[in-house]
Design an enzyme around this catalytic site. Structure first.
Site, PDB file in Angstrom:
ATOM      1  N   CYS A 156      11.013  22.949  37.629  1.00 20.07           N
ATOM      2  CA  CYS A 156      11.051  21.096  37.257  1.00 20.07           C
ATOM      3  C   CYS A 156      10.687  20.103  38.468  1.00 20.07           C
ATOM      4  O   CYS A 156      10.420  19.275  38.796  1.00 20.07           O
ATOM      5  CB  CYS A 156      12.541  19.886  37.281  1.00 20.07           C
ATOM      6  SG  CYS A 156      13.363  21.100  35.944  1.00 20.07           S
TER       7      CYS A 156
HETATM    8  C1  MLC Z   1      23.489  22.140  29.707  1.00 21.85           C
HETATM    9  C2  MLC Z   1      24.464  20.611  29.527  1.00 21.85           C
HETATM   10  C3  MLC Z   1      23.997  19.550  28.694  1.00 21.85           C
HETATM   11  C4  MLC Z   1      25.736  21.393  28.597  1.00 21.85           C
HETATM   12  O1  MLC Z   1      26.998  20.213  28.593  1.00 21.85           O
HETATM   13  P1  MLC Z   1      28.615  20.899  28.924  1.00 21.85           P
HETATM   14  O2  MLC Z   1      28.162  22.025  29.717  1.00 21.85           O
HETATM   15  O3  MLC Z   1      29.373  20.079  28.406  1.00 21.85           O
HETATM   16  O4  MLC Z   1      28.741  22.271  27.278  1.00 21.85           O
HETATM   17  P2  MLC Z   1      28.905  23.875  27.029  1.00 21.85           P
HETATM   18  O5  MLC Z   1      27.514  24.276  27.132  1.00 21.85           O
HETATM   19  O6  MLC Z   1      29.655  24.395  28.045  1.00 21.85           O
HETATM   20  O7  MLC Z   1      29.361  23.226  25.445  1.00 21.85           O
HETATM   21  C5  MLC Z   1      30.934  23.141  25.062  1.00 21.85           C
HETATM   22  C6  MLC Z   1      31.124  23.141  24.253  1.00 21.85           C
HETATM   23  O8  MLC Z   1      30.028  22.787  22.443  1.00 21.85           O
HETATM   24  C7  MLC Z   1      29.835  24.057  22.441  1.00 21.85           C
HETATM   25  N1  MLC Z   1      27.706  23.014  22.651  1.00 21.85           N
HETATM   26  C8  MLC Z   1      27.243  23.457  22.972  1.00 21.85           C
HETATM   27  N2  MLC Z   1      26.073  22.833  22.126  1.00 21.85           N
HETATM   28  C9  MLC Z   1      26.848  22.291  21.528  1.00 21.85           C
HETATM   29  C10 MLC Z   1      25.677  21.772  20.650  1.00 21.85           C
HETATM   30  N3  MLC Z   1      24.523  21.624  20.084  1.00 21.85           N
HETATM   31  N4  MLC Z   1      26.875  20.558  19.189  1.00 21.85           N
HETATM   32  C11 MLC Z   1      28.520  20.995  19.631  1.00 21.85           C
HETATM   33  N5  MLC Z   1      28.880  21.630  20.528  1.00 21.85           N
HETATM   34  C12 MLC Z   1      28.188  22.428  20.956  1.00 21.85           C
HETATM   35  C13 MLC Z   1      29.959  25.031  22.985  1.00 21.85           C
HETATM   36  O9  MLC Z   1      30.201  25.704  22.719  1.00 21.85           O
HETATM   37  C14 MLC Z   1      31.173  24.896  23.923  1.00 21.85           C
HETATM   38  O10 MLC Z   1      32.173  25.238  22.923  1.00 21.85           O
HETATM   39  P3  MLC Z   1      33.657  26.099  23.447  1.00 21.85           P
HETATM   40  O11 MLC Z   1      34.154  24.982  24.256  1.00 21.85           O
HETATM   41  O12 MLC Z   1      33.957  25.887  22.344  1.00 21.85           O
HETATM   42  O13 MLC Z   1      33.124  27.005  24.274  1.00 21.85           O
HETATM   43  C15 MLC Z   1      24.814  20.622  30.899  1.00 21.85           C
HETATM   44  O14 MLC Z   1      25.826  21.590  31.272  1.00 21.85           O
HETATM   45  C16 MLC Z   1      23.999  19.993  31.130  1.00 21.85           C
HETATM   46  O15 MLC Z   1      23.415  19.450  31.391  1.00 21.85           O
HETATM   47  N6  MLC Z   1      23.752  21.505  32.312  1.00 21.85           N
HETATM   48  C17 MLC Z   1      22.781  21.134  33.924  1.00 21.85           C
HETATM   49  C18 MLC Z   1      21.606  21.184  32.642  1.00 21.85           C
HETATM   50  C19 MLC Z   1      20.025  21.427  33.563  1.00 21.85           C
HETATM   51  O16 MLC Z   1      20.084  20.299  34.906  1.00 21.85           O
HETATM   52  N7  MLC Z   1      19.601  22.045  33.562  1.00 21.85           N
HETATM   53  C20 MLC Z   1      18.205  22.004  33.998  1.00 21.85           C
HETATM   54  C21 MLC Z   1      17.505  22.410  32.926  1.00 21.85           C
HETATM   55  S1  MLC Z   1      15.945  23.064  33.329  1.00 21.85           S
HETATM   56  C22 MLC Z   1      14.758  21.792  34.053  1.00 21.85           C
HETATM   57  O17 MLC Z   1      15.612  20.761  33.503  1.00 21.85           O
HETATM   58  C23 MLC Z   1      13.538  22.256  33.962  1.00 21.85           C
HETATM   59  C24 MLC Z   1      13.348  23.125  35.315  1.00 21.85           C
HETATM   60  O18 MLC Z   1      14.102  23.466  35.603  1.00 21.85           O
HETATM   61  O19 MLC Z   1      11.950  23.637  34.750  1.00 21.85           O
END
Ligand code: MLC
Length: 375
Positions: A156
């Site tokens: 990223c």
């Molecule tokens: C990935 C996320 C959007 C996830 O959001 P949350 O943390 O709120 O959610 P979670 O994963 O804990 O999930 C909460 C609940 O929703 C459920 N859940 C998960 N996905 C779902 C979907 N698509 N639809 C419905 N429900 C869903 C899960 O099972 C869980 O249920 P239950 O509660 O029942 O268990 C977030 O954490 C995020 O953006 N984090 C940072 C991401 C980031 O910056 N990454 C870098 C990317 S890499 C990048 O940028 C590129 C690089 O580096 O090259």
């Protein structure tokens, strides 16, 4: 010593979009098919059923409404669930070259420059479509640029790290004019069958032209300072690589989950936020820029809540919408290109003397900040 400036940026946007509604419909069809095909194993407790995705979850967890992609038919086909991109013959332009060249031409046009004036091309991206020859060299040839070219990958943070490398070379006099180009086909490294992340990424290419202040012909931004930081983490990881074949004897790698993008999103969220806020605040303090002097933050475009949090920490108050513009609602996460799209679309209105920060963060972990001032 020369002063490097950004005199042009360009964005190539694919012509296909996938809305959250389309994405969720395809994912749920895939989940239903999977659950039906594995009904016995699921009821025996040997295989986990796949839950449905939802548009509400995607918007509330990420702020993303749609994404641009190079091929939507494969992604939305429940029997395929990934893009289908025609393989190019070796004597045809590669797909990353085509996307990158389009973005470069736009950046050159904005700066009023010809490609022949460029003597460095860095292709900085999260994934490169082949090992070698470098995509950057193919782009250099396709544009008709001179000098030299090379690929680099800091996930990223590829764009900001690329800008630092280019700006340093312009500053030292080893090159006169550089293009940093970021073709990101994130749809090909995303696991579209994984509900936790299937909504995250989109495709795009961006380009940034960096040259000497004394050579700039039109509006430009001075690069006051750049700073890069890395800290190893396995929380964002992709195990695909050239050693894959050497491991085939011991494991079926054909469809292994860890050969695509994987993340522990919650941990990333929690660990990266303080690193980024501290990084930006430390960077501006060291160069004598106060947080109240910052007119704009062009942040990495992964997650709206993450950006809201960083904006608040860095400015010391809730930013106005135009102080920290997001493009992720339309483009999703485009890896290294995200902060450059935001800069490209939301910088024209700044007045001479206004200061802002372009900042990326992501896998590595890696953080890159570029402090710029409108000339
Ligand atoms: C990935 C996320 C959007 C996830 O959001 P949350 O943390 O709120 O959610 P979670 O994963 O804990 O999930 C909460 C609940 O929703 C459920 N859940 C998960 N996905 C779902 C979907 N698509 N639809 C419905 N429900 C869903 C899960 O099972 C869980 O249920 P239950 O509660 O029942 O268990 C977030 O954490 C995020 O953006 N984090 C940072 C991401 C980031 O910056 N990454 C870098 C990317 S890499 C990048 O940028 C590129 C690089 O580096 O090259």
């Amino acid at each position: 010593m020369h002063h490097p400036v950004i005199s042009g940026t360009g964005v190539f946007t694919p012509d296909q979009t996938i809305t959250n509604a389309e994405l969720v419909k395809a994912f749920n069809a895939y989940a239903d098919k999977f659950n039906t095909a594995n009904a016995d194993a699921i009821s025996a407790g040997d295989v986990a059923a796949i839950g449905h995705s939802s548009e509400e979850f995607i918007v509330s967890a990420s702020g993303i409404h749609q994404r641009f992609v190079m091929d939507k038919t494969g992604v939305l086909d429940p029997d395929v669930m990934h893009p289908m991109l025609r393989e190019r013959a070796d004597d045809e332009p590669g797909i990353m070259t085509e996307m990158g060249v389009d973005a470069c031409r736009k950046a050159l046009a904005q700066a009023g420059r010809d490609a022949g004036d460029v003597d460095l091309v860095i292709c900085a991206a999260s994934n490169h479509e082949r090992a070698y020859p470098a995509i950057a060299i193919e782009i250099q040839q396709a544009l008709g640029a001179g000098g030299f070219a090379f690929d680099m990958n800091v996930a990223c943070s590829s764009a900001t790290f690329g800008i630092q490398a280019a700006a340093d070379m312009v500053r030292s006099g080893s090159v006169k004019r550089a293009l940093v180009v970021n073709p990101e086909i994130c749809s090909a490294h995303l696991e579209w069958r994984d509900r936790d992340c299937h909504f995250i990424f989109g495709d795009v290419a961006t380009a940034t032209l960096i040259e000497r202040k004394e050579d700039a012909q039109g509006d430009h931004f001075e690069i006051l300072s750049t700073r890069c930081l890395t800290q190893f983490s396995n929380n964002i990881r992709n195990n695909n690589g050239f050693l894959r074949r050497t491991r085939e004897e011991t494991s079926d790698l054909s469809d292994r989950r860890d050969m695509q993008f994987m993340q522990n999103g919650r941990k990333v969220f929690k660990e990266v936020l303080p690193i980024v806020s501290k990084h930006i605040l430390g960077h501006i303090a060291d160069i004598g820029v106060d947080q109240d002097d910052l007119k704009r933050l062009w942040l990495h475009q992964a997650n709206k809540s993450m950006n809201d949090f960083i904006g608040k920490k860095v400015l010391g108050r809730t930013p106005e919408a135009d102080e920290q513009p997001n493009i992720l609602q339309d483009y999703a996460n485009t890896s290294s290109a995200g902060s450059i799209i935001a800069f490209s679309k939301y910088s024209d209105d700044l007045a001479p003397g206004d200061t802002g920060v372009i900042c990326s963060f992501g896998a590595g972990y890696s953080v890159g900040s570029v402090v710029v001032r409108r000339a």
